[in-house]
Each structure stands twice: as C-alpha cells, then as structure tokens.
Motif scaffolding. Sequence first.
Motif, PDB file in Angstrom:
ATOM      1  N   GLU A 154      32.583  38.460   2.847  1.00 59.45           N
ATOM      2  CA  GLU A 154      33.319  38.034   3.490  1.00 59.45           C
ATOM      3  C   GLU A 154      33.336  39.240   3.893  1.00 59.45           C
ATOM      4  O   GLU A 154      34.301  40.249   3.162  1.00 59.45           O
ATOM      5  N   ARG A 157      39.682  42.007   7.093  1.00 62.47           N
ATOM      6  CA  ARG A 157      39.770  42.034   8.261  1.00 62.47           C
ATOM      7  C   ARG A 157      41.162  42.604   8.825  1.00 62.47           C
ATOM      8  O   ARG A 157      41.979  43.348   7.386  1.00 62.47           O
ATOM      9  N   ASP A 160      44.541  41.698   7.454  1.00 64.24           N
ATOM     10  CA  ASP A 160      44.496  40.947   6.016  1.00 64.24           C
ATOM     11  C   ASP A 160      45.477  40.705   5.197  1.00 64.24           C
ATOM     12  O   ASP A 160      45.468  41.777   4.528  1.00 64.24           O
ATOM     13  N   ASP A 164      45.547  35.521   2.774  1.00 59.48           N
ATOM     14  CA  ASP A 164      45.016  35.114   3.536  1.00 59.48           C
ATOM     15  C   ASP A 164      43.142  35.743   3.178  1.00 59.48           C
ATOM     16  O   ASP A 164      42.475  34.523   3.894  1.00 59.48           O
ATOM     17  N   LEU A 165      42.648  36.510   2.597  1.00 60.13           N
ATOM     18  CA  LEU A 165      41.602  36.850   1.806  1.00 60.13           C
ATOM     19  C   LEU A 165      40.938  35.387   1.580  1.00 60.13           C
ATOM     20  O   LEU A 165      40.047  35.173   1.223  1.00 60.13           O
ATOM     21  N   ARG A 168      40.440  32.110   2.487  1.00 60.09           N
ATOM     22  CA  ARG A 168      39.244  32.169   3.466  1.00 60.09           C
ATOM     23  C   ARG A 168      38.106  32.362   2.139  1.00 60.09           C
ATOM     24  O   ARG A 168      36.635  31.716   1.982  1.00 60.09           O
ATOM     25  N   ASP A 171      37.914  28.772   0.253  1.00 57.30           N
ATOM     26  CA  ASP A 171      37.323  28.003   1.257  1.00 57.30           C
ATOM     27  C   ASP A 171      35.539  27.868   0.621  1.00 57.30           C
ATOM     28  O   ASP A 171      34.886  27.390   0.398  1.00 57.30           O
ATOM     29  N   SER A 172      34.998  28.925   0.415  1.00 52.58           N
ATOM     30  CA  SER A 172      33.330  29.822   1.188  1.00 52.58           C
ATOM     31  C   SER A 172      33.086  29.216  -0.791  1.00 52.58           C
ATOM     32  O   SER A 172      32.035  29.575  -0.771  1.00 52.58           O
TER      33      SER A 172
END
Length: 307
Positions: A154, A157, A160, A164-165, A168, A171-172
């Motif tokens: 991942e 950003r 981030d 936030d990070l 993600r 989920d992944s």
Amino acid sequence: MRIVFAGTPEPAVPSLERLIRSPRHDVVAVITRPDAVAGRGRKVVRSPIGALADSHGIEVLTPERPTEPEFLARLADLAPDCAPVVAYGALLPQKVLDIPAHGWVNLHFSLLPAWRGAAPVQAAIGAGDDMTGASAFRLEAGMDTGPVYGVVTERIRDTDTAGDLLGRLADSGAVLLESVLDGIEDGAITAVPQPADGVSHAAKVTVEAARIRWDRTAAVVDRHIRSVTPAPGAWTTIGDLRVKVGPVTVTDERLEPGEISVTKSGFLIGTSTVAVRLDRVQPQGKKQMAALDWARGARLDAEVRAQ
C-alpha cells in the motif's frame, strides 16, 4: 477449516467479517480482550470484535491472561484447525500456539521484517516511508519474527493519517488473510522465513511520545502529527494550555520554532524550517474545533509560544 479468531479493535473487524462470510471456513469462537470501561460515561463496553461475534451468535472468550487453565482447556476442546490473529493485544505463550493444527496466522500491518511491534502504521508514516503493507505470517515465540505466507502493499499518501492508512490496510489485509487460510487448507502455500536484513521496530506510541517537537523540520512535524492521528493524538502546550493538534499544512512562511502567528489567513506555528498552518485543535476537556476560531477566542499573548 475450524477457526478460532483472535482480535480486539476496529481494524480487526474486516478480517472477522470476511471469515464469517467465507463458505470454506467455520468461525467456532472468538478470543478478544476483556470488556473495558470507555468513553465519558465510563461504561463497560465490549470490544468491536466481541460485539461482532455476539451479533452472529459466536462464542466469545475473554481471558484476562491467555495462560488461564480454563481458557487453555476451552481452546483445546474447540480443536481449531487454524487461529488467525489481528491486533489481539496480548502475547500468546507457546502452550497456546501449539493447540491449532496449523498454528496461528497473524495479520500484521507492515511489510515484515520492517516495523515489527505494536505500532507499525504509525512508525511507517512517522519515518516518511513511501510504501507499507500487510503481512500474514505464522506466529512463533519471537515478536513478529515468524515466517511469512504472503503480503499486500500500500502506498502511503502525503495526507495519510494513521487512521486513514490503517483503514485501507485493514480492508486489503482481510482479503490477504482469507486467501492465506484458503491456501493453508489446500496445502498450496508455504511460509517463507523473514530476511535478516531490513529489521526495524515500532514500539507502542505513548501520550508523551505524541508531543510535538517544534524544533524539528516542518516535514517531520507534519509526519509526526499524522502518524499519531487519531490516537493518541498529537499535542502541544501553548502558554499554560494543553492542546491536541490535528493534521497541518506546510506553508512557505517563516517563523521561529514554536512562534505563533494568528492572522486572517490562519493560525501558524513555526518549526526549524517553515511554519505550518493548523486546521483543527482540541483544547483539553473540550471538543475539536477550527484552529483559527480557537486561537482568536483564546486571545493569545504575542509572547506566547508553542512548546
């Protein structure tokens, strides 16, 4: 496979949800940290994982310590084929690790062997890493040292926060964890030992460690604040006031480290390079609010500095 899932906070929820829905695996029980007092009302609440298990009628085990004889006996009775772990929050002794036929598979939110430990996402942002990810590995006695079944990557950003990070990656990582368990059941996947090079450690972030150092560069201050947002939250003292600080914007303006400027354009604080503009703050004991509104209302003295 018969599965006993271990986890506690919100980032573990996507993994448990995915395994509950899986046609290939049967979640027979969940292990989570004991109910705890939380919130301003000081009510005793279930962990997010415990609450999800309750909603699906799944047995919930909440040992104070995973060495308790009653817990060990119940886990042995459940006879799990495999035990996935996502942010459970307690170290598991060898006698627990030995119970599942295929061991314990931990989903860790870093690209191991980088950032072993309690706060890998915070550490990756704070260090200025460009990339991170999640690793599914077999638990052993060492801290995040076990062989790795698979990873997902991942990009980090520029804006981030840790929240936030982590969202993600949760989920992944859930997709990765399910695929690894499928591979273990099929006998189609092998764990690979971690390399000896590239090892780094990510200790738990304390409240004191979340304090902002205004004598650092603006880039470092920005990363530090994002790395501890939302928890435990970056903070500073302004005069005799303690204030939590949300993500900031790096500007081109120059102020001395800790120097404050309140103008129509914003609430600025100096660093060792350029100033940063504060967006949101939370004074102690109050709700979060717009930083400029708070600064105007606080009527800060011209000589007051952030420390």
